[in-house]
Design a protein around this motif. Sequence first.
Motif, PDB file in Angstrom:
ATOM      1  N   ARG A 118       0.621  -1.029   0.499  1.00  0.00           N
ATOM      2  CA  ARG A 118       0.245  -0.058   0.323  1.00  0.00           C
ATOM      3  C   ARG A 118       0.860   1.335  -0.158  1.00  0.00           C
ATOM      4  O   ARG A 118       0.322   2.285  -0.601  1.00  0.00           O
ATOM      5  CB  ARG A 118      -0.783  -0.010   1.276  1.00  0.00           C
ATOM      6  N   LEU A 119       2.026   1.621   0.714  1.00  0.00           N
ATOM      7  CA  LEU A 119       3.004   2.741   0.685  1.00  0.00           C
ATOM      8  C   LEU A 119       3.537   2.677  -0.876  1.00  0.00           C
ATOM      9  O   LEU A 119       3.163   4.311  -1.235  1.00  0.00           O
ATOM     10  CB  LEU A 119       3.915   2.498   1.622  1.00  0.00           C
ATOM     11  N   GLY A 120       3.428   2.214  -0.945  1.00  0.00           N
ATOM     12  CA  GLY A 120       4.176   1.696  -3.249  1.00  0.00           C
ATOM     13  C   GLY A 120       2.932   2.071  -3.483  1.00  0.00           C
ATOM     14  O   GLY A 120       3.548   3.344  -4.721  1.00  0.00           O
ATOM     15  N   LYS A 178      10.443   1.512   3.651  1.00  0.00           N
ATOM     16  CA  LYS A 178      10.838   0.449   4.794  1.00  0.00           C
ATOM     17  C   LYS A 178      10.487   1.491   6.088  1.00  0.00           C
ATOM     18  O   LYS A 178       9.613   0.812   6.782  1.00  0.00           O
ATOM     19  CB  LYS A 178      12.011  -0.375   4.650  1.00  0.00           C
ATOM     20  N   SER A 179      10.957   2.796   5.769  1.00  0.00           N
ATOM     21  CA  SER A 179      11.477   3.693   7.209  1.00  0.00           C
ATOM     22  C   SER A 179       9.527   3.916   7.255  1.00  0.00           C
ATOM     23  O   SER A 179       9.257   3.813   8.127  1.00  0.00           O
ATOM     24  CB  SER A 179      11.570   4.877   7.041  1.00  0.00           C
ATOM     25  N   TYR A 180       9.357   4.195   6.678  1.00  0.00           N
ATOM     26  CA  TYR A 180       7.279   5.032   6.399  1.00  0.00           C
ATOM     27  C   TYR A 180       6.935   3.390   7.704  1.00  0.00           C
ATOM     28  O   TYR A 180       6.216   4.031   8.519  1.00  0.00           O
ATOM     29  CB  TYR A 180       6.392   5.213   5.436  1.00  0.00           C
ATOM     30  N   GLU A 181       6.666   2.686   6.829  1.00  0.00           N
ATOM     31  CA  GLU A 181       6.057   1.652   6.840  1.00  0.00           C
ATOM     32  C   GLU A 181       6.486   1.114   8.437  1.00  0.00           C
ATOM     33  O   GLU A 181       4.997   1.395   9.629  1.00  0.00           O
ATOM     34  CB  GLU A 181       6.284  -0.398   6.499  1.00  0.00           C
ATOM     35  N   ASN A 182       8.028   0.921   9.049  1.00  0.00           N
ATOM     36  CA  ASN A 182       7.513   1.108  10.611  1.00  0.00           C
ATOM     37  C   ASN A 182       8.006   1.802  11.077  1.00  0.00           C
ATOM     38  O   ASN A 182       7.178   1.739  12.527  1.00  0.00           O
ATOM     39  CB  ASN A 182       9.282   0.721  10.065  1.00  0.00           C
ATOM     40  N   PHE A 183       6.941   3.215  11.069  1.00  0.00           N
ATOM     41  CA  PHE A 183       7.002   4.172  12.062  1.00  0.00           C
ATOM     42  C   PHE A 183       5.136   3.869  11.926  1.00  0.00           C
ATOM     43  O   PHE A 183       4.937   3.631  12.985  1.00  0.00           O
ATOM     44  CB  PHE A 183       6.683   5.391  11.202  1.00  0.00           C
ATOM     45  N   PHE A 184       4.388   3.528  10.896  1.00  0.00           N
ATOM     46  CA  PHE A 184       3.277   3.402  10.944  1.00  0.00           C
ATOM     47  C   PHE A 184       2.300   2.119  11.498  1.00  0.00           C
ATOM     48  O   PHE A 184       1.777   2.038  12.358  1.00  0.00           O
ATOM     49  CB  PHE A 184       2.706   3.414   9.931  1.00  0.00           C
ATOM     50  N   ILE A 185       3.050   0.762  11.497  1.00  0.00           N
ATOM     51  CA  ILE A 185       2.838   0.299  12.356  1.00  0.00           C
ATOM     52  C   ILE A 185       2.994  -0.123  13.814  1.00  0.00           C
ATOM     53  O   ILE A 185       2.009  -0.470  14.652  1.00  0.00           O
ATOM     54  CB  ILE A 185       4.450  -1.153  12.079  1.00  0.00           C
TER      55      ILE A 185
END
Lengths: 105, 105
Positions: free
Chosen positions: A18-20, B4-11
């Motif tokens: 989704r981020l992609g 990946k950085s965004y993802e790790n934050f939002f998790i």
Amino acid sequence: MNKKSYENFFINFANKTRLGIILCLKEKKMNVGEIVKKVGEEQSKVSHNLKQLSDCHIVNVEKNGKERIYSLNKKTVLPLLRLVEKHVKCNCSEKCKFCQKVYVI
Amino acid sequence: MNKKSYENFFINFANKTRLGIILCLKEKKMNVGEIVKKVGEEQSKVSHNLKQLSDCHIVNVEKNGKERIYSLNKKTVLPLLRLVEKHVKCNCSEKCKFCQKVYVI
DNA sequence: AACACATATGAATTATATTTCATATGAATA
DNA sequence: TATTCATATGAAATATAATTCATATGTGTT
């Protein structure tokens, strides 16, 4: 607002696929085929994830004949991403043993 | 910044337990025991989740004897939560068949 | 030093989310 | 109306994340 609502909102951003899609729609609105091509993922995968994003109003859809054009809800998403960037800039240094794992600085 | 950085934050925000902790720390800083009591979850569960939050600098820790006091990174978290509330207010109406499932309005 | 208290941690288990695959739908066109 | 193209959808399979349980660590106290 309650816990579950926050959770449902953030889940949209806590996933690679989704981020992609989100980052790819920052540039311009696209139909599904274009998104598929750009992010390099399977069509059904992209569709499933687009549905989730649009159910939560992170993206908007418009129909045009047989294609559907998705666009980013920039009013929400752009400030959100900026906040994260600021967070990393302000809090995460190379000295921190976790920051390198967690965020790519 | 990358995906990946965004993802790790939002998790951090895409989980019931961690959101519980975050919302509870909005009021005041607390030690682990107090958090455990307030959120009504198991101690080890809370600790695991606190670790994740602090690795990402969503919360900060200070030691005081044998206890550890956790506090919210309000500079990041408060504007973030406000953004979500605004999003729901602006985009999600009772008319939308998904909003009721996704967000408690 | 032995104990108690507060918290953290590793690994196995369990729960949940995501992807995949096959197929359906719906619009345009021959 | 048969066919093709674009996209969506359901359900099974898979991957990933979260919790649990047992135990470890560290600090203060007797």
